[in-house]
Design a protein around this motif. Sequence first.
Motif, mmCIF file in Angstrom:
data_model
loop_
_atom_site.group_PDB
_atom_site.id
_atom_site.type_symbol
_atom_site.label_atom_id
_atom_site.label_comp_id
_atom_site.label_asym_id
_atom_site.label_seq_id
_atom_site.Cartn_x
_atom_site.Cartn_y
_atom_site.Cartn_z
ATOM 1 N N ALA A 1 3.226 5.932 -2.791
ATOM 2 C CA ALA A 1 4.441 6.644 -3.201
ATOM 3 C C ALA A 1 4.533 6.715 -4.719
ATOM 4 O O ALA A 1 4.913 7.745 -5.282
ATOM 5 C CB ALA A 1 5.672 5.957 -2.623
ATOM 6 N N ARG A 2 4.185 5.618 -5.381
ATOM 7 C CA ARG A 2 4.236 5.594 -6.842
ATOM 8 C C ARG A 2 3.225 6.583 -7.431
ATOM 9 O O ARG A 2 3.519 7.310 -8.372
ATOM 10 C CB ARG A 2 3.958 4.171 -7.332
ATOM 11 C CG ARG A 2 4.518 3.866 -8.668
ATOM 12 C CD ARG A 2 4.433 2.396 -9.097
ATOM 13 N NE ARG A 2 3.693 1.475 -8.274
ATOM 14 C CZ ARG A 2 4.246 0.665 -7.370
ATOM 15 N NH1 ARG A 2 5.539 0.684 -7.167
ATOM 16 N NH2 ARG A 2 3.507 -0.165 -6.676
ATOM 17 N N TYR A 3 2.007 6.629 -6.841
ATOM 18 C CA TYR A 3 0.988 7.545 -7.354
ATOM 19 C C TYR A 3 1.359 8.995 -7.063
ATOM 20 O O TYR A 3 1.189 9.867 -7.927
ATOM 21 C CB TYR A 3 -0.380 7.207 -6.759
ATOM 22 C CG TYR A 3 -1.458 8.142 -7.259
ATOM 23 C CD1 TYR A 3 -1.873 8.085 -8.578
ATOM 24 C CD2 TYR A 3 -2.018 9.089 -6.418
ATOM 25 C CE1 TYR A 3 -2.842 8.952 -9.062
ATOM 26 C CE2 TYR A 3 -2.985 9.962 -6.892
ATOM 27 C CZ TYR A 3 -3.396 9.885 -8.207
ATOM 28 O OH TYR A 3 -4.344 10.756 -8.672
ATOM 29 N N MET A 4 1.873 9.253 -5.868
ATOM 30 C CA MET A 4 2.214 10.637 -5.518
ATOM 31 C C MET A 4 3.393 11.152 -6.336
ATOM 32 O O MET A 4 3.579 12.363 -6.445
ATOM 33 C CB MET A 4 2.505 10.756 -4.025
ATOM 34 C CG MET A 4 1.265 10.580 -3.183
ATOM 35 S SD MET A 4 1.578 10.832 -1.459
ATOM 36 C CE MET A 4 1.336 12.588 -1.381
ATOM 37 N N PHE B 1 0.839 -1.201 0.000
ATOM 38 C CA PHE B 1 0.000 0.000 0.000
ATOM 39 C C PHE B 1 0.877 1.255 0.000
ATOM 40 O O PHE B 1 0.626 2.192 -0.765
ATOM 41 C CB PHE B 1 -0.926 -0.010 1.227
ATOM 42 C CG PHE B 1 -1.668 1.275 1.428
ATOM 43 C CD1 PHE B 1 -2.732 1.616 0.603
ATOM 44 C CD2 PHE B 1 -1.298 2.143 2.443
ATOM 45 C CE1 PHE B 1 -3.415 2.816 0.783
ATOM 46 C CE2 PHE B 1 -1.972 3.337 2.629
ATOM 47 C CZ PHE B 1 -3.037 3.673 1.800
ATOM 48 N N ALA B 2 1.912 1.273 0.820
ATOM 49 C CA ALA B 2 2.812 2.435 0.886
ATOM 50 C C ALA B 2 3.514 2.641 -0.450
ATOM 51 O O ALA B 2 3.668 3.785 -0.907
ATOM 52 C CB ALA B 2 3.839 2.249 2.006
ATOM 53 N N GLU B 3 3.924 1.567 -1.097
ATOM 54 C CA GLU B 3 4.567 1.694 -2.405
ATOM 55 C C GLU B 3 3.594 2.208 -3.450
ATOM 56 O O GLU B 3 3.954 3.011 -4.310
ATOM 57 C CB GLU B 3 5.162 0.354 -2.834
ATOM 58 C CG GLU B 3 6.381 -0.013 -2.034
ATOM 59 C CD GLU B 3 6.885 -1.405 -2.328
ATOM 60 O OE1 GLU B 3 6.118 -2.234 -2.887
ATOM 61 O OE2 GLU B 3 8.052 -1.664 -2.012
ATOM 62 N N ILE C 1 6.102 7.380 1.985
ATOM 63 C CA ILE C 1 7.156 7.418 0.970
ATOM 64 C C ILE C 1 8.450 6.852 1.534
ATOM 65 O O ILE C 1 9.156 6.086 0.866
ATOM 66 C CB ILE C 1 7.330 8.849 0.436
ATOM 67 C CG1 ILE C 1 6.104 9.247 -0.388
ATOM 68 C CG2 ILE C 1 8.599 8.982 -0.388
ATOM 69 C CD1 ILE C 1 6.035 10.710 -0.748
ATOM 70 N N LEU C 2 8.775 7.186 2.780
ATOM 71 C CA LEU C 2 9.981 6.637 3.408
ATOM 72 C C LEU C 2 9.888 5.120 3.548
ATOM 73 O O LEU C 2 10.872 4.406 3.328
ATOM 74 C CB LEU C 2 10.223 7.286 4.768
ATOM 75 C CG LEU C 2 10.686 8.735 4.726
ATOM 76 C CD1 LEU C 2 10.733 9.312 6.138
ATOM 77 C CD2 LEU C 2 12.033 8.852 4.065
ATOM 78 N N LEU C 3 8.710 4.627 3.916
ATOM 79 C CA LEU C 3 8.520 3.179 4.026
ATOM 80 C C LEU C 3 8.725 2.511 2.665
ATOM 81 O O LEU C 3 9.398 1.474 2.567
ATOM 82 C CB LEU C 3 7.123 2.869 4.563
ATOM 83 C CG LEU C 3 6.746 1.393 4.660
ATOM 84 C CD1 LEU C 3 7.664 0.662 5.631
ATOM 85 C CD2 LEU C 3 5.308 1.234 5.069
ATOM 86 N N ALA C 4 8.178 3.113 1.614
ATOM 87 C CA ALA C 4 8.361 2.559 0.269
ATOM 88 C C ALA C 4 9.838 2.574 -0.122
ATOM 89 O O ALA C 4 10.344 1.619 -0.715
ATOM 90 C CB ALA C 4 7.524 3.349 -0.741
ATOM 91 N N GLN C 5 10.543 3.646 0.220
ATOM 92 C CA GLN C 5 11.973 3.718 -0.090
ATOM 93 C C GLN C 5 12.752 2.660 0.686
ATOM 94 O O GLN C 5 13.671 2.035 0.149
ATOM 95 C CB GLN C 5 12.518 5.107 0.227
ATOM 96 C CG GLN C 5 12.099 6.156 -0.754
ATOM 97 C CD GLN C 5 12.586 7.539 -0.359
ATOM 98 O OE1 GLN C 5 12.926 7.789 0.800
ATOM 99 N NE2 GLN C 5 12.606 8.444 -1.309
#
Length: 174
Positions: free
Chosen positions: A42-45, A37-39, A97-101
């Motif tokens: 982040a991808r959409y934002m 979900f976080a990814e 975004i940090l979690l996705a990174q």
Amino acid sequence: MADDKWADDDRLSTPGPRSGFQWPRRMRFDQESFGRFAEWIARYMGSPAFIMWMTVFIAAWIVFNAVAPASIRFDENPFILLTLMLSIEAAYSAPLILLAQNRQEDRDRMSLDEDRRISAQSRADMDYLAREIASLRSGVGELATRDFIRSEIRDQLRDLLEELERADEPPDEH
């Protein structure tokens, strides 16, 4: 008898039911689902579509609250409610975004470790093959070549012919 009741119920060494305020149990999430979900967020934002829709939303908000009749405006200039919503969005989006990174870094690290392992295995295979080739070269160096065998056969034939010629000669009578 009253003393017995107090002795059993209020001893600190005996666990019992809690009374009064209790903290809620720790919330548990499926790490993988939440990470996906976080990814996705982040991808959409990070997409042009998000920037476009956010720009349209903010422009519509400002135009509506600046042009609409005062009776239906819900966020007068300096648009405090809009600022609050954008702050809340930033407060939630930054950790996502940090979690996705972090998840991407973990995947990159695992990929790098796998690449290192494959590279080490390839290096070991190449070293083994180099040793085998060197061994074959040294073994081939000791083998007789075709020219060497031909010259040896010629020498043997010459020796045989000489022996046959001597055998055909009459013996000397002295």
